[in-house]
Design an enzyme around this catalytic site. Sequence first.
Site, PDB file in Angstrom:
ATOM      1  N   SER A 108     -22.736  41.745 -49.480  1.00 19.10           N
ATOM      2  CA  SER A 108     -21.619  40.978 -48.921  1.00 19.10           C
ATOM      3  C   SER A 108     -20.469  40.830 -49.912  1.00 19.10           C
ATOM      4  O   SER A 108     -19.882  41.807 -50.339  1.00 19.10           O
ATOM      5  CB  SER A 108     -22.132  39.615 -48.436  1.00 19.10           C
ATOM      6  OG  SER A 108     -21.161  38.921 -47.701  1.00 19.10           O
ATOM      7  N   ASP A 247     -14.246  40.520 -46.479  1.00 17.32           N
ATOM      8  CA  ASP A 247     -15.106  40.638 -47.646  1.00 17.32           C
ATOM      9  C   ASP A 247     -15.748  42.020 -47.647  1.00 17.32           C
ATOM     10  O   ASP A 247     -15.452  42.859 -46.794  1.00 17.32           O
ATOM     11  CB  ASP A 247     -16.150  39.519 -47.688  1.00 17.32           C
ATOM     12  CG  ASP A 247     -17.186  39.626 -46.574  1.00 17.32           C
ATOM     13  OD1 ASP A 247     -16.890  40.283 -45.558  1.00 17.32           O
ATOM     14  OD2 ASP A 247     -18.275  39.049 -46.719  1.00 17.32           O
ATOM     15  N   ASP A 249     -18.557  43.384 -46.867  1.00 23.02           N
ATOM     16  CA  ASP A 249     -19.296  43.956 -45.733  1.00 23.02           C
ATOM     17  C   ASP A 249     -18.663  43.621 -44.392  1.00 23.02           C
ATOM     18  O   ASP A 249     -19.219  43.936 -43.344  1.00 23.02           O
ATOM     19  CB  ASP A 249     -20.767  43.540 -45.756  1.00 23.02           C
ATOM     20  CG  ASP A 249     -20.987  42.079 -45.397  1.00 23.02           C
ATOM     21  OD1 ASP A 249     -20.087  41.270 -45.666  1.00 23.02           O
ATOM     22  OD2 ASP A 249     -22.062  41.754 -44.868  1.00 23.02           O
ATOM     23  N   ASP A 251     -17.981  40.792 -42.666  1.00 26.88           N
ATOM     24  CA  ASP A 251     -18.331  39.711 -41.735  1.00 26.88           C
ATOM     25  C   ASP A 251     -17.573  38.421 -42.025  1.00 26.88           C
ATOM     26  O   ASP A 251     -17.769  37.422 -41.340  1.00 26.88           O
ATOM     27  CB  ASP A 251     -19.842  39.469 -41.693  1.00 26.88           C
ATOM     28  CG  ASP A 251     -20.428  38.998 -43.015  1.00 26.88           C
ATOM     29  OD1 ASP A 251     -19.671  38.870 -44.000  1.00 26.88           O
ATOM     30  OD2 ASP A 251     -21.649  38.754 -43.073  1.00 26.88           O
TER      31      ASP A 251
END
Length: 453
Positions: A108, A247, A249, A251
Amino acid sequence: MSRKYFGTDGVRGKVGTFPITPDFVMRLGYAAGRVLTRMDHHLVPGTKPLVIIGKDTRISGYMFETALVSGLCAGGVNVRITGPLPTPAIAHVTRAQRAQAGIVISASHNPFDDNGIKFFSAQGTKLPDEVELAIEAELDQPMELVPTEQIGRVKRIDDAAGRYIEFCKSTFPNALDLRGLKIVLDCANGATYHVAPPVFHELGAEVISIGTQPNGLNINLNVGSTHPESLQQAVVEHQADLGIAFDGDGDRVVMADNQGQLLDGDQLLYIIASHRHQRGRLGGGVVGTLMTNLALEHALGKEGIPFQRAKVGDRYVLELLNANEWQLGGENSGHILCLDKHSSGDGIIAALQVLHALRASGLSLADWAKRLPLYPQVLINVKVAQRIDLDSNTALQAAVTSAEGALKGTGRVLLRASGTEPKIRVMVEGQDRPLVQRLAEEIAAVVQQEAAS
C-alpha cells in the site's frame, strides 16, 4: 482464535524478513490453494479453482509473484496474472472472471522495501476470518505436491488494465463529462500509473500526470496521497482546477483545490454524501471511524444524514456498512467505499464520485471545502516499552475526563493502542486549536509517566 501471520490487511512486513520471504510466500500460495480447493463446493468435478494475482510496482513484486504462482500451482490451482494493477482492480477482475479468490502483492502506502500479500474473496471483499484462519492452519502442514496431472496452469490476462479502465469510467454518469477541467494526477509511482491517466483523459479532462515513472524503488517516494506536497505544488504551477493523489496500490485518494489546498478523506466523503443526499440517492447513512473529524459528524447531522463510527481500518468500515445496509463510508486517510459502485475502496472511483458532485452542482472543489471546515485535530504518538491497560489506568482516565471537561462538549478525546507498533495514540480535537494542543500534550505526558512506572 489468535492469528500467527495475518493482520487486519493480510500479511505485511520488510522484504527478506520473515514472513515476507520467497519461501514463505510460496508456502502461503500452496496453503491458500489447498484451502480453496476444499472449501469451494461449486466447482464442476475435475476442474480446478481459479485465482487472480496482481501487484503494485515494487521491485520485489516480481519475486513474490513467481513464488505465489509456484505455490498455488503446486496446490492444484489455476492462476491468472494481471501485472501491475491497483488493489481494487484485482477485486473487480476477481468478480468479473468468477474466480475463487484474488491476491494482491502490495504494501500500500509503505516504502518500496516493504511488501505484503492480501486476499480477496470471490465477491471482491476481504477474506472471511474463518478462511484466513484455515490458511494459517494449512501453513503448519507439510507441502505435498498434487499429482502431476492436477498441477495448476498459469496465464496472463493481457487486457486486464483496459477492462478496469472501462469499469471505472462506467461509474461516472454518461450525461456528464470532464471537458474544460485541468486535473493534476499523482499516481505515487505506483499501481495506478498506467490506468488513472486514461480514465480521466477519456472522460474529457486535460490531464497532467506526476508520479507515473515507477522504477521499482520509487513507489510512494515523496509522491502520492501520503506525500501530497508534490501534488499541491503542481496544481499551483500548472494553474489546474484541482489535483488528485493516490497511494501506491490505488485504494486511497486525497485531492487539492485550485489553490493547492488539500482535502482529506473526511472532506471528500462529505462531498459525496451531501451531493447524494440532496438528490435522494445516499441509500442510508455514512460510516466513518474513530479518527473521523468531528466536524464531519456535525455537518452530516445538520443535513439529517445518519453517521456511525467503526474501528480504524477499511475492513471495519465495510463490516458496519454491511450491517446497516448502507453504501457510503471511509477514513480520513482517503479510503472511501462506495458500495453501489464497487465492492472495495477504490481511489479512482471515489475521485470520480467527487467530480460527479462538482459537475452536477456547478461548485468548485474549493466551494465544497468551505462547507466543511475541519476542526483542529492533534495526534501525538507516544512510544511505550510495555502495554498499558487504557481502560483501567486511573491516572489516564482522570486525564481524559479532565480534558473532556475543558472541551465542554465541543470536542473529543481518544486514546488507543497502535495495532502495529509499540505506541499509544493520543488524539484531541475541538474548535479551539491552542486548547486542543495543550490538552493533547498534557495527556501524552501522563501516558509517558504511566508507561515508565
